[in-house]
Write an enzyme that holds these catalytic residues in place. Sequence first.
Site, PDB file in Angstrom:
ATOM      1  N   HIS A 134     -24.583   2.437  10.908  1.00 33.41           N
ATOM      2  CA  HIS A 134     -25.415   2.150  11.948  1.00 33.41           C
ATOM      3  C   HIS A 134     -25.320   0.654  12.112  1.00 33.41           C
ATOM      4  O   HIS A 134     -25.445   0.020  10.890  1.00 33.41           O
ATOM      5  CB  HIS A 134     -26.992   2.504  11.734  1.00 33.41           C
ATOM      6  CG  HIS A 134     -27.611   2.105  10.437  1.00 33.41           C
ATOM      7  ND1 HIS A 134     -28.019   0.855  10.299  1.00 33.41           N
ATOM      8  CD2 HIS A 134     -27.677   2.660   9.358  1.00 33.41           C
ATOM      9  CE1 HIS A 134     -28.468   0.638   9.014  1.00 33.41           C
ATOM     10  NE2 HIS A 134     -28.206   1.638   8.351  1.00 33.41           N
ATOM     11  N   HIS A 143      -9.079  -3.372  11.434  1.00 35.97           N
ATOM     12  CA  HIS A 143      -8.466  -2.101  10.957  1.00 35.97           C
ATOM     13  C   HIS A 143      -9.191  -1.455   9.924  1.00 35.97           C
ATOM     14  O   HIS A 143      -9.304  -1.871   8.711  1.00 35.97           O
ATOM     15  CB  HIS A 143      -6.936  -2.201  10.650  1.00 35.97           C
ATOM     16  CG  HIS A 143      -6.526  -0.659  10.269  1.00 35.97           C
ATOM     17  ND1 HIS A 143      -5.173  -0.563   9.933  1.00 35.97           N
ATOM     18  CD2 HIS A 143      -6.818   0.342  10.375  1.00 35.97           C
ATOM     19  CE1 HIS A 143      -4.787   0.631   9.831  1.00 35.97           C
ATOM     20  NE2 HIS A 143      -5.666   1.440   9.906  1.00 35.97           N
TER      21      HIS A 143
HETATM   22  C1  COA Z   1      -4.218  -4.626  -2.126  1.00 33.92           C
HETATM   23  C2  COA Z   1      -2.987  -4.514  -1.713  1.00 33.92           C
HETATM   24  C3  COA Z   1      -2.707  -5.257  -0.306  1.00 33.92           C
HETATM   25  C4  COA Z   1      -1.795  -5.364  -2.715  1.00 33.92           C
HETATM   26  O1  COA Z   1      -0.487  -5.301  -2.236  1.00 33.92           O
HETATM   27  P1  COA Z   1       0.443  -6.115  -2.587  1.00 33.92           P
HETATM   28  O2  COA Z   1       0.228  -7.563  -2.620  1.00 33.92           O
HETATM   29  O3  COA Z   1       1.780  -5.622  -2.262  1.00 33.92           O
HETATM   30  O4  COA Z   1       0.406  -5.822  -4.381  1.00 33.92           O
HETATM   31  P2  COA Z   1       1.340  -4.933  -5.337  1.00 33.92           P
HETATM   32  O5  COA Z   1       1.440  -3.381  -4.798  1.00 33.92           O
HETATM   33  O6  COA Z   1       2.569  -5.731  -5.849  1.00 33.92           O
HETATM   34  O7  COA Z   1       0.477  -4.796  -6.760  1.00 33.92           O
HETATM   35  C5  COA Z   1       0.196  -6.047  -7.557  1.00 33.92           C
HETATM   36  C6  COA Z   1      -0.867  -5.612  -8.629  1.00 33.92           C
HETATM   37  O8  COA Z   1      -2.295  -5.132  -7.939  1.00 33.92           O
HETATM   38  C7  COA Z   1      -2.343  -3.585  -8.378  1.00 33.92           C
HETATM   39  N1  COA Z   1      -2.763  -3.136  -7.131  1.00 33.92           N
HETATM   40  C8  COA Z   1      -2.386  -3.074  -5.886  1.00 33.92           C
HETATM   41  N2  COA Z   1      -3.269  -2.362  -5.009  1.00 33.92           N
HETATM   42  C9  COA Z   1      -4.259  -2.118  -5.770  1.00 33.92           C
HETATM   43  C10 COA Z   1      -5.478  -1.430  -5.494  1.00 33.92           C
HETATM   44  N3  COA Z   1      -5.726  -0.815  -4.401  1.00 33.92           N
HETATM   45  N4  COA Z   1      -6.358  -1.324  -6.437  1.00 33.92           N
HETATM   46  C11 COA Z   1      -6.289  -1.710  -7.512  1.00 33.92           C
HETATM   47  N5  COA Z   1      -5.163  -2.344  -8.119  1.00 33.92           N
HETATM   48  C12 COA Z   1      -4.174  -2.546  -7.268  1.00 33.92           C
HETATM   49  C13 COA Z   1      -1.173  -3.128  -8.723  1.00 33.92           C
HETATM   50  O9  COA Z   1      -1.058  -2.060  -9.505  1.00 33.92           O
HETATM   51  C14 COA Z   1      -0.499  -4.363  -9.406  1.00 33.92           C
HETATM   52  O10 COA Z   1      -0.844  -4.658 -10.584  1.00 33.92           O
HETATM   53  P3  COA Z   1      -0.064  -5.173 -11.711  1.00 33.92           P
HETATM   54  O11 COA Z   1       0.415  -6.499 -11.448  1.00 33.92           O
HETATM   55  O12 COA Z   1      -0.740  -5.125 -13.051  1.00 33.92           O
HETATM   56  O13 COA Z   1       1.102  -4.246 -12.072  1.00 33.92           O
HETATM   57  C15 COA Z   1      -2.228  -3.233  -1.318  1.00 33.92           C
HETATM   58  O14 COA Z   1      -1.964  -2.511  -2.751  1.00 33.92           O
HETATM   59  C16 COA Z   1      -3.243  -2.129  -0.556  1.00 33.92           C
HETATM   60  O15 COA Z   1      -4.324  -1.915  -1.331  1.00 33.92           O
HETATM   61  N6  COA Z   1      -2.933  -1.974   0.750  1.00 33.92           N
HETATM   62  C17 COA Z   1      -3.845  -1.275   1.419  1.00 33.92           C
HETATM   63  C18 COA Z   1      -2.940   0.058   1.938  1.00 33.92           C
HETATM   64  C19 COA Z   1      -3.568   0.855   2.667  1.00 33.92           C
HETATM   65  O16 COA Z   1      -4.812   0.940   2.928  1.00 33.92           O
HETATM   66  N7  COA Z   1      -2.955   1.448   3.744  1.00 33.92           N
HETATM   67  C20 COA Z   1      -3.586   2.425   4.961  1.00 33.92           C
HETATM   68  C21 COA Z   1      -2.558   2.450   5.863  1.00 33.92           C
HETATM   69  S1  COA Z   1      -3.216   3.079   7.312  1.00 33.92           S
END
Ligand code: COA
Length: 205
Positions: A134, A143
Amino acid sequence: MKRLAIFGASGHGRVVADIAECCGWEVFFFDDAEPMDGATLGLPYCGTFETLLERKGDFGGAFVGIGNNDIRMTKCKALLDAGYFLPSLLHPSATVSRYAQIAEGAVIMPGAVVNAGARIGFACIVNTAASVDHDCVLDAGVHISPGAHLAGQVFVGTCSWIGIGAIVRQRISIGSHAMIAAGAVVVKDVQDAATVIGVPATQVR
Ligand SMILES: CC(C)(COP(=O)(O)OP(=O)(O)OC[C@H]1O[C@@H](n2cnc3c(N)ncnc32)[C@H](O)[C@@H]1OP(=O)(O)O)[C@@H](O)C(=O)NCCC(=O)NCCS
């Protein structure tokens, strides 16, 4: 049947096309890269964005099926400038309060819930089984990913992305162009352009 031009034949564009058909539209795809065989679900591919801008008379409306928030906003604005009608698309299985407002170019996907007093802005995505409670306000181009949940009175600034399965506590304010990581639990306000991760969520950049 009303004819809807959808720009973007990626996975997101195909989900949007399916929802548009459920809403009674006949769908025609446009994309700047010609889709591979089968990528348009057997629906017609009609050309690039430039072609779409020139063919307004052929369609009852247009929609942008692109997940990237900034690109989606830019394309939606260009379509409006070209005189296109941009509908909002609400999947029949979504539960949307009659006291909620859904702006043009927004899509509410299967199983999502939008509760009373919520305002979903221009070109927003409320993805599969997400909930927006709400009096939340989503500014343009936001998004909300699948399975994310916003408690009541949350504000989300323009083009921010709430990751899959994230949770946002009530009355939190999230700035523009912010990234809330998948699975994060947001208990404090988030600055513009910040990325927050974890439980509870902390800013990483
Ligand atoms: C947060 C996010 C943007 C980071 O992406 P990134 O910059 O490419 O980061 P990386 O995958 O290289 O990860 C970097 C570090 O963060 C950690 N990490 C990444 N995503 C995380 C999350 N959601 N929660 C906790 N830790 C996370 C990784 O394990 C990595 O840790 P390390 O350095 O100790 O190995 C991405 O992981 C995310 O959550 N994206 C959302 C995806 C989504 O919702 N998709 C839906 C599509 S409809």
